[in-house]
Design a protein around this motif. Structure first.
Motif, PDB file in Angstrom:
ATOM      1  N   GLY A 263       0.858  -1.184   0.000  1.00 15.64           N
ATOM      2  CA  GLY A 263       0.000   0.000   0.000  1.00 15.64           C
ATOM      3  C   GLY A 263       0.892   1.231   0.000  1.00 15.64           C
ATOM      4  O   GLY A 263       1.926   1.259  -0.677  1.00 15.64           O
ATOM      5  N   THR A 264       0.504   2.223   0.789  1.00 16.05           N
ATOM      6  CA  THR A 264       1.326   3.420   0.953  1.00 16.05           C
ATOM      7  C   THR A 264       2.726   2.998   1.413  1.00 16.05           C
ATOM      8  O   THR A 264       3.734   3.434   0.880  1.00 16.05           O
ATOM      9  CB  THR A 264       0.683   4.321   2.033  1.00 16.05           C
ATOM     10  N   GLY A 307       4.152   2.353  -2.094  1.00 20.42           N
ATOM     11  CA  GLY A 307       3.296   3.052  -3.066  1.00 20.42           C
ATOM     12  C   GLY A 307       3.430   4.567  -2.948  1.00 20.42           C
ATOM     13  O   GLY A 307       3.224   5.294  -3.936  1.00 20.42           O
ATOM     14  N   GLN A 311       3.465   7.814  -5.671  1.00 28.08           N
ATOM     15  CA  GLN A 311       2.725   9.083  -5.539  1.00 28.08           C
ATOM     16  C   GLN A 311       3.694  10.272  -5.647  1.00 28.08           C
ATOM     17  O   GLN A 311       3.361  11.300  -6.211  1.00 28.08           O
ATOM     18  CB  GLN A 311       1.991   9.126  -4.198  1.00 28.08           C
ATOM     19  N   ALA A 323      -0.492   6.394 -11.423  1.00 25.13           N
ATOM     20  CA  ALA A 323       0.333   5.291 -10.908  1.00 25.13           C
ATOM     21  C   ALA A 323       0.544   4.224 -11.982  1.00 25.13           C
ATOM     22  O   ALA A 323       1.621   3.613 -12.060  1.00 25.13           O
ATOM     23  CB  ALA A 323      -0.328   4.693  -9.676  1.00 25.13           C
ATOM     24  N   GLY A 408      -2.820  -2.071  -3.045  1.00 29.32           N
ATOM     25  CA  GLY A 408      -3.047  -1.336  -4.293  1.00 29.32           C
ATOM     26  C   GLY A 408      -1.975  -1.518  -5.356  1.00 29.32           C
ATOM     27  O   GLY A 408      -2.279  -1.557  -6.551  1.00 29.32           O
ATOM     28  N   ASN A 412       0.423  -3.743 -10.365  1.00 25.39           N
ATOM     29  CA  ASN A 412       1.567  -3.434 -11.239  1.00 25.39           C
ATOM     30  C   ASN A 412       2.326  -4.725 -11.581  1.00 25.39           C
ATOM     31  O   ASN A 412       3.047  -5.283 -10.743  1.00 25.39           O
ATOM     32  CB  ASN A 412       2.478  -2.437 -10.524  1.00 25.39           C
TER      33      ASN A 412
HETATM   34  P1  ADP Z   1      -3.366   2.161   1.567  1.00 19.63           P
HETATM   35  O1  ADP Z   1      -4.264   1.077   2.085  1.00 19.63           O
HETATM   36  O2  ADP Z   1      -2.047   2.278   2.255  1.00 19.63           O
HETATM   37  O3  ADP Z   1      -4.054   3.489   1.392  1.00 19.63           O
HETATM   38  P2  ADP Z   1      -3.697   0.882  -1.062  1.00 19.63           P
HETATM   39  O4  ADP Z   1      -3.604  -0.576  -0.834  1.00 19.63           O
HETATM   40  O5  ADP Z   1      -5.021   1.494  -1.348  1.00 19.63           O
HETATM   41  O6  ADP Z   1      -2.937   1.686   0.087  1.00 19.63           O
HETATM   42  O7  ADP Z   1      -2.714   1.207  -2.281  1.00 19.63           O
HETATM   43  C1  ADP Z   1      -2.458   2.540  -2.674  1.00 19.63           C
HETATM   44  C2  ADP Z   1      -0.998   2.678  -3.088  1.00 19.63           C
HETATM   45  O8  ADP Z   1      -0.754   1.851  -4.239  1.00 19.63           O
HETATM   46  C3  ADP Z   1      -0.672   4.113  -3.481  1.00 19.63           C
HETATM   47  O9  ADP Z   1       0.456   4.546  -2.742  1.00 19.63           O
HETATM   48  C4  ADP Z   1      -0.366   4.035  -4.969  1.00 19.63           C
HETATM   49  O10 ADP Z   1       0.720   4.873  -5.333  1.00 19.63           O
HETATM   50  C5  ADP Z   1      -0.005   2.573  -5.191  1.00 19.63           C
HETATM   51  N1  ADP Z   1      -0.410   2.140  -6.536  1.00 19.63           N
HETATM   52  C6  ADP Z   1      -1.657   2.101  -7.047  1.00 19.63           C
HETATM   53  N2  ADP Z   1      -1.638   1.663  -8.328  1.00 19.63           N
HETATM   54  C7  ADP Z   1      -0.339   1.409  -8.619  1.00 19.63           C
HETATM   55  C8  ADP Z   1       0.356   0.942  -9.788  1.00 19.63           C
HETATM   56  N3  ADP Z   1      -0.293   0.631 -10.918  1.00 19.63           N
HETATM   57  N4  ADP Z   1       1.702   0.814  -9.712  1.00 19.63           N
HETATM   58  C9  ADP Z   1       2.367   1.107  -8.577  1.00 19.63           C
HETATM   59  N5  ADP Z   1       1.774   1.553  -7.459  1.00 19.63           N
HETATM   60  C10 ADP Z   1       0.451   1.709  -7.480  1.00 19.63           C
END
Ligand code: ADP
Length: 499
Positions: A263-264, A307, A311, A323, A408, A412
């Motif tokens: 995630g983040t 992630g 961002q 992303a 998230g 990728n």
């Molecule tokens: P959280 O629960 O920590 O908010 P998520 O599981 O919702 O996180 O995932 C969001 C993170 O995934 C973001 O930081 C975003 O930059 C990253 N992210 C989303 N899509 C992609 C992608 N296609 N490639 C790389 N990172 C991604």
């Protein structure tokens, strides 16, 4: 009962989500609502606990009715939650006496700095370290700053708990004040050996035991939805902190099973069975769950920026628009030409625990393009995960040949393939990315015997994709050596120039 549904409440840091699952673990309907973040001072993060409960209720109703179901169709409710965040409320009025103090909040840093001499004692008893993230110092901060509350707590006029407790209390209209073992193990007050609130730690933090919740098994009946919500008798029968719920949702039930959430940041948890691993290299030991009288422990590593680095490429460097561009750019290249990005924006987590170093980029040439920087940033997520997983291998002697992933960034494909390559392990992506909520639903189902046992749940596991390692062992070693060198130099660079 077999055609009834399970409802999971996933109360996270930025949003509250409810998901209805069918018996096979498929998502039937999902609703989420954002939670207001309060930043009263730099470094502080608070939530309105009333808003958390109101939004949970709103999500629950909207989810059930939009799915064209009624409460009658719900077999049980599971709760998973942002861990460590603490709420204190009045026993009589049932209202919070202060905002929920969120796990990320650093208002108790001075307290934990002053208590650093107790680090070994705390680690021995709780498996954690003395750090403002965990609940106890947040309570201490509250009582130090509002001495009247300390008095009221001592008099037994207040109650406290993590977010799961707060939700259980409200959903049962004040009938049940309880938490589960996984959440209790994140408070810094719970002894993971004796499985009880620890008298020495309660004394150390000066917290009266009477305000703490009863600790119950993660799967089993906590209580029933109050008749103010519904006339149906619906049990809350599964509770676990978010990372533990994700481990459960990924069906990581055996010693050595490991999941990594992208995630983040990244959170890596490995099931260590009945064994508490006493880490020398900065991993935390924690309770995964307690079910049918059997405790399961886990070892945990964390990466602060994963992630979030993507961002950063989008919002600060503005070299990608979304992303998903990161995958496109990475795949347009043969290699990163020796470029490494170390995204130590807030220091480095496991196994370095260096909160003073800052991020760095190495190996730049006149030809270094935005595509290269992007690919190197993606790869940094995989390298950091390898750092954590190698540490787990070293400390547990477990040999991982496959890793379950969620979060998230698992969409990728480049990142997932590179992760398989650099770890020399299979990477398994499940069909539902909502593994945290799924874990809560499975725990709830198990708690009412909707499922017989975890073996039955494991049969429900559905896989979306498997990535197999493709590069040679030599190439893998060479690439990882470059990363280790980059981290070493990053940590040596401590710049004193601030402006
Ligand atoms: P959280 O629960 O920590 O908010 P998520 O599981 O919702 O996180 O995932 C969001 C993170 O995934 C973001 O930081 C975003 O930059 C990253 N992210 C989303 N899509 C992609 C992608 N296609 N490639 C790389 N990172 C991604």
């Amino acid at each position: 009962m077999q055609n009834k549904f399970l409802l999971a409440i996933d109360q996270g840091t930025t949003s509250t989500r409810t998901i209805i699952f069918n018996r096979c673990g498929d998502v039937i309907y999902e609703v989420s609502k954002e939670i207001t973040q309060y930043y009263p001072f730099p470094g502080w993060v608070e939530h309105d606990a009333n808003e958390i409960f109101e939004k949970t209720l709103a999500c629950m109703f909207e989810c059930i009715f939009s799915a064209k179901l009624s409460f009658k169709d719900i077999a049980a409710i599971g709760i998973t939650n942002q861990r460590e965040t603490i709420v204190v409320w009045d026993k009589k009025t049932k209202k919070p006496v202060y905002n929920a103090i969120v796990w990320q909040s650093l208002q108790s840093k001075e307290i934990t700095d002053n208590m650093s001499i107790y680090n070994d004692l705390i680690k021995e008893k709780t498996g954690l370290k003395i750090n403002p993230y965990f609940s106890a110092s947040k309570l201490r901060w509250l009582f130090d700053n509002y001495p009247k509350l300390q008095k009221r707590a001592n008099n037994g006029e207040l109650l406290c708990g993590t977010i799961d407790s707060w939700l259980i209390y409200n959903l049962t209209d004040g009938n049940v004040h309880a938490t589960d073992y996984s959440n209790a193990s994140r408070t810094l007050l719970f002894n993971i050996h004796t499985l009880s609130w620890d008298e020495d730690l309660l004394k150390l933090f000066n917290i009266p035991k009477c305000i703490l919740p009863e600790v119950k098994e993660s799967s089993g009946i906590f209580g029933y939805l109050s008749n103010k919500i519904t006339q149906e008798k619906i049990p809350i029968s599964g509770v676990a902190g978010d990372q533990q719920a994700s481990l459960f949702g990924q069906c990581c039930y055996q010693y050595g099973d490991l999941k990594n959430t992208y995630g983040t940041g990244c959170f890596t948890l490995m099931n260590t069975g009945t064994k508490i691993v006493n880490s020398k290299y900065g991993l935390l030991s924690t309770i995964a769950w307690k079910i049918n009288g059997q405790i399961t422990y886990a070892i945990e590593g964390s990466i602060f920026i994963a992630g979030a680095a993507i961002q950063w490429l989008r919002d600060e460097l503005k070299i990608i628009k979304s992303a998903s561009d990161s995958e496109k750019y990475a795949c347009s290249l043969q290699s990163t030409e020796g470029v490494y990005v170390v995204p130590a924006f807030t220091g480095l987590g496991t196994p370095y625990w260096d909160d003073e170093c800052k991020g760095a980029i190495f190996g730049l040439t006149r030809g270094t393009s935005k595509e290269i920087i992007t690919r190197a940033t993606l790869e940094s997520i995989a390298y950091q995960s390898k750092d954590v997983i190698e540490t787990m291998k070293k400390e547990t002697k477990a040999n991982f040949t496959q890793i379950y992933v969620d979060g998230g960034a698992t969409v990728n494909k480049y990142l997932m393939q590179f992760q398989a390559d650099i770890l020399n392990s299979k990477i398994i992506v499940p069909a539902t990315i909502q593994t945290t909520a799924l874990g809560a639903a499975f725990l709830a189902g198990l708690g009412i015997k909707y499922y017989k046992n975890v073996a039955e749940i494991t049969k429900l596991r559905k896989i979306n994709a498997i990535y197999e390692p493709k590069i040679s062992k030599n190439r893998q070693i060479e690439l990882y050596k470059g990363w280790k060198k980059a981290v070493k130099v990053t940590r040596m660079f401590k710049n004193s120039v601030k402006n």
